[in-house]
Design a protein around this motif. Structure first.
Motif, PDB file in Angstrom:
ATOM      1  N   PRO A  85       3.523  -8.773   8.355  1.00  0.00           N
ATOM      2  CA  PRO A  85       4.497  -7.851   8.196  1.00  0.00           C
ATOM      3  C   PRO A  85       5.564  -8.184   7.285  1.00  0.00           C
ATOM      4  O   PRO A  85       5.818  -9.530   6.812  1.00  0.00           O
ATOM      5  N   THR A  86       6.207  -7.436   6.057  1.00  0.00           N
ATOM      6  CA  THR A  86       7.152  -7.832   5.197  1.00  0.00           C
ATOM      7  C   THR A  86       8.350  -7.011   5.265  1.00  0.00           C
ATOM      8  O   THR A  86       8.417  -5.897   5.787  1.00  0.00           O
ATOM      9  N   SER A  87       9.421  -7.593   4.628  1.00  0.00           N
ATOM     10  CA  SER A  87      10.422  -6.545   4.631  1.00  0.00           C
ATOM     11  C   SER A  87      10.836  -6.061   3.133  1.00  0.00           C
ATOM     12  O   SER A  87      10.344  -6.533   2.062  1.00  0.00           O
ATOM     13  N   PRO A  88      11.175  -4.826   3.216  1.00  0.00           N
ATOM     14  CA  PRO A  88      11.361  -4.094   2.230  1.00  0.00           C
ATOM     15  C   PRO A  88      12.348  -4.691   1.162  1.00  0.00           C
ATOM     16  O   PRO A  88      12.326  -4.761  -0.178  1.00  0.00           O
ATOM     17  N   ARG A 138      13.489   0.014  -7.186  1.00  0.00           N
ATOM     18  CA  ARG A 138      14.398   0.932  -6.867  1.00  0.00           C
ATOM     19  C   ARG A 138      13.802   1.760  -5.272  1.00  0.00           C
ATOM     20  O   ARG A 138      14.758   2.003  -4.532  1.00  0.00           O
ATOM     21  N   VAL A 139      12.573   1.840  -5.177  1.00  0.00           N
ATOM     22  CA  VAL A 139      11.993   2.277  -4.122  1.00  0.00           C
ATOM     23  C   VAL A 139      12.401   1.687  -2.797  1.00  0.00           C
ATOM     24  O   VAL A 139      13.039   2.065  -1.628  1.00  0.00           O
ATOM     25  N   LEU A 165       1.076  -1.459   0.112  1.00  0.00           N
ATOM     26  CA  LEU A 165      -0.012   0.057  -0.112  1.00  0.00           C
ATOM     27  C   LEU A 165       0.841   1.405  -0.179  1.00  0.00           C
ATOM     28  O   LEU A 165       0.299   2.248  -0.624  1.00  0.00           O
ATOM     29  N   HIS A 166       1.892   1.106   0.778  1.00  0.00           N
ATOM     30  CA  HIS A 166       2.984   2.483   0.802  1.00  0.00           C
ATOM     31  C   HIS A 166       3.552   2.481  -0.792  1.00  0.00           C
ATOM     32  O   HIS A 166       3.376   3.774  -1.249  1.00  0.00           O
ATOM     33  N   LEU A 167       4.066   1.466  -1.403  1.00  0.00           N
ATOM     34  CA  LEU A 167       4.342   1.585  -2.580  1.00  0.00           C
ATOM     35  C   LEU A 167       3.464   2.037  -3.794  1.00  0.00           C
ATOM     36  O   LEU A 167       3.640   2.841  -4.660  1.00  0.00           O
TER      37      LEU A 167
END
Length: 267
Positions: free
Chosen positions: A264-267, A65-66, A44-46
């Motif tokens: 939760p996930t890791s970037p 890249r983000v 959702l942030h992406l």
């Protein structure tokens, strides 16, 4: 040694790079809480950053890249922290953006936060944000009306649009409880990432929810209210304007349970 950072495009930002940004207000951002090096609702942030970049700049950076910029910042800090990712154009503001001015990313980390304990009282004011679906910077109205509300003895502020509909708070989404279902206000507003997490997890839990217009006149018929943002999936609200709202501990617990159900996930 770990520390909090300010990075531009994945490396430490210099004073020379930050100086023009301190005097600019054309950018957008997302804020997240990181726990154990992981984030709830990363998708959702992406999505938020990508869609806002297309709206404001006509182009967006690749998600990969983000994510790499987020990972670089997280590696330098503790496992639990707050992270703010701001996207801006080097073309600046008060000018037509150059077609080749690819957006850049400023990432700042800081201490973890969890929001106020509540319950809160919210003043009301008629206000509609410009580009309400975008989480953009430079919104003087939100801080101005927040401070006005506190000066009047309230904790924060809720916005009412020109049609009399409650929309959102200064930095919050609003949610209501009718005793059986979660009620989301229908109005032009920012769709919060925590709101998105809670809504999809409520669906998975089989909890009824609906979107409808909510006015001050509707509040006495409701069984509870909360605000939520990246800090927390729910802080109780016991008064909006002059209208008291009942305590709804089961509603608050439900929202927190829905949020915790999101892996939760890791970037």
């Amino acid at each position: 040694m770990t520390s909090f950072v300010v990075q531009r495009n994945g490396r430490a930002a210099t004073a020379e790079e930050l100086t023009p940004l301190a005097f600019a207000g054309y950018a957008h951002f997302t804020a997240m809480q990181v726990r154990g090096g992981r984030v709830r609702g990363l998708d959702l942030h992406l999505d938020r950053l990508r869609l806002a970049s297309m709206e404001m700049f006509g182009q967006a950076l690749p998600d990969d890249r983000v994510r790499s910029y987020l990972r670089t910042a997280l590696k330098a800090g503790p496992d639990d922290l707050s992270l703010l990712a701001t996207v801006y154009s080097p073309a600046g503001e008060f000018t037509a953006a150059r077609p080749d001015a690819e957006p850049e990313v400023l990432v700042r980390t800081g201490p973890a936060a969890s929001g106020p304990p509540g319950p809160l009282t919210l003043a009301t004011v008629e206000y509609e944000r410009v580009l309400p679906a975008v989480k953009h910077v430079g919104e003087v109205g939100k801080t101005y009306f927040l401070r006005q509300a506190v000066g009047q003895g309230f904790d924060d502020v809720a916005f009412v649009d020109r049609r009399g509909r409650l929309s959102e708070g200064s930095i919050w989404n609003l949610a209501f409880w009718d005793g059986a279902a979660v009620v989301w206000p229908a109005a032009e507003m920012l769709g919060g990432t925590t709101m998105g997490i809670v809504r999809r997890q409520l669906d998975r839990l089989g909890v009824p929810q609906r979107v409808q217009e909510v006015t001050l006149a509707d509040l006495p018929a409701l069984a509870g209210a909360v605000v939520m943002n990246s800090w927390t999936p729910g802080v109780a609200v016991h008064r909006i304007g002059s209208v008291p709202l009942p305590e709804a501990p089961s509603f608050l617990a439900l929202l927190h349970r829905a949020y915790q159900a999101e892996p939760p996930t890791s970037p």
